[in-house]
Design an enzyme around this catalytic site. Structure first.
Site, PDB file in Angstrom:
ATOM      1  N   ALA A  66       0.874  -1.081   0.054  1.00 35.95           N
ATOM      2  CA  ALA A  66       0.031  -0.105  -0.048  1.00 35.95           C
ATOM      3  C   ALA A  66       0.901   1.239  -0.098  1.00 35.95           C
ATOM      4  O   ALA A  66       2.035   1.237   0.280  1.00 35.95           O
ATOM      5  CB  ALA A  66      -0.825   0.063   1.162  1.00 35.95           C
ATOM      6  N   GLY A 112      -0.108  -5.074   0.665  1.00 35.99           N
ATOM      7  CA  GLY A 112      -1.426  -5.090   0.114  1.00 35.99           C
ATOM      8  C   GLY A 112      -1.330  -5.955  -1.387  1.00 35.99           C
ATOM      9  O   GLY A 112      -2.183  -6.338  -1.877  1.00 35.99           O
ATOM     10  N   GLU A 115      -1.803  -9.448  -0.609  1.00 33.81           N
ATOM     11  CA  GLU A 115      -3.303  -9.689  -0.436  1.00 33.81           C
ATOM     12  C   GLU A 115      -4.235  -9.478  -1.506  1.00 33.81           C
ATOM     13  O   GLU A 115      -5.115 -10.290  -1.945  1.00 33.81           O
ATOM     14  CB  GLU A 115      -3.590  -8.620   0.687  1.00 33.81           C
ATOM     15  CG  GLU A 115      -3.043  -8.948   1.905  1.00 33.81           C
ATOM     16  CD  GLU A 115      -3.361  -7.848   2.892  1.00 33.81           C
ATOM     17  OE1 GLU A 115      -3.716  -7.955   3.933  1.00 33.81           O
ATOM     18  OE2 GLU A 115      -2.724  -6.492   2.857  1.00 33.81           O
ATOM     19  N   GLU A 135       3.837  -5.982   7.476  1.00 33.62           N
ATOM     20  CA  GLU A 135       2.973  -5.152   8.086  1.00 33.62           C
ATOM     21  C   GLU A 135       3.649  -5.137   9.475  1.00 33.62           C
ATOM     22  O   GLU A 135       3.652  -3.868   9.798  1.00 33.62           O
ATOM     23  CB  GLU A 135       1.794  -5.448   8.300  1.00 33.62           C
ATOM     24  CG  GLU A 135       0.990  -5.145   6.797  1.00 33.62           C
ATOM     25  CD  GLU A 135       0.932  -6.232   5.475  1.00 33.62           C
ATOM     26  OE1 GLU A 135       0.325  -6.316   4.473  1.00 33.62           O
ATOM     27  OE2 GLU A 135       1.730  -7.247   5.980  1.00 33.62           O
TER      28      GLU A 135
END
Length: 255
Positions: A66, A112, A115, A135
């Site tokens: 992200a 992300g 993911e 993370e």
């Protein structure tokens, strides 16, 4: 909608979607998520499109995570909404999509980015790809389905290891774990993805759609809701502030 961060084109029954923020290693920000949602909605209502292939621009990254600058100063409430926003518009939408989505993982797939790949129905990686959920090094947890979908694919023990250490693994290791379906040389990545798409296209679209629904019925959403809650609870903490500051300052965090 003005599209700036992705490229998309239809060829036959396949829609190709490229996340095009190469200078940012294709990091996901809010606008990119909105643009991806827009294209997914367009494809959903087009019966001529049977399979989608998602990849990243360039040869370094699929999606390297992200866009941390975007949420570095978020509060707990804003963090929770960030996770819910991503789940609803992109990650859950892909996971429950009415048409198969193939991830062509052409480099780093981190946070992300991993993911996003985990949410797709089939994952094909180039041999230079690196994957991980880093993370915890930022003082936060995976917030776009990683705690649930990674566990479903590789099992609780290995998911615990990957998430708690935050370490990256190679495409070869990901294949051995069942995280990806195939690993091929980078120059063959789209060729393999197209080959897989064409195998699917030969089959009944209704049966393919019902198969996705039936397989997804195995997994509830209670864990995803808890992930959203816990992801948001990390924001505003001293550890989150230190983790994000360290990342942006390109130093190791002091937890």
């Amino acid at each position: 909608m003005q599209i700036e961060n992705i490229q998309f084109k239809q060829e036959g029954a396949i829609m190709y979607i490229t996340i095009d923020r190469e200078k940012q290693l294709n990091a996901l920000n809010k606008k990119t998520i909105l643009e991806l949602n827009h294209v997914l909605c367009l494809c959903e209502s087009d019966d001529d499109i049977r399979v989608l292939i998602i990849t990243g621009a360039g040869s370094k990254a699929f999606v390297a995570g992200a866009d941390i600058k975007e949420f570095a100063n978020f509060s707990k409430r804003e963090g929770t909404e960030l996770s819910r926003f991503g789940h609803e518009l992109l990650f859950d939408k892909i996971a429950t999509y009415t048409k198969p989505v193939i991830a062509a993982i052409n480099g780093y797939a981190l946070g992300g980015g991993l993911e996003l790949a985990l949410a797709t129905q089939i994952r094909i990686a180039s041999d230079n790809a690196k994957m991980g959920q880093p993370e915890v090094s930022l003082g936060v947890i995976p917030g776009y389905g990683g705690t649930q979908r990674l566990t479903q694919l590789v099992g609780k023990g290995k998911a615990m290891e990957l998430i708690l250490t935050g370490e990256m693994i190679s495409a070869k290791e990901a294949l051995a774990l069942g995280m990806v379906n195939y690993v091929v040389p980078q120059e063959d990545l789209l060729i393999k993805a197209i080959e897989m798409a064409n195998k699917i296209i030969k089959n009944s679209p209704r049966a393919v759609r019902k198969s996705i629904q039936a397989i997804n019925a195995t997994y509830g959403n209670i864990g995803l809701l808890k992930e959203i809650e816990l992801f948001g609870s990390c924001f505003g903490s001293e550890e989150f502030k230190e983790g994000v500051s360290a990342f942006l300052e390109k130093r190791k965090p002091n937890f």
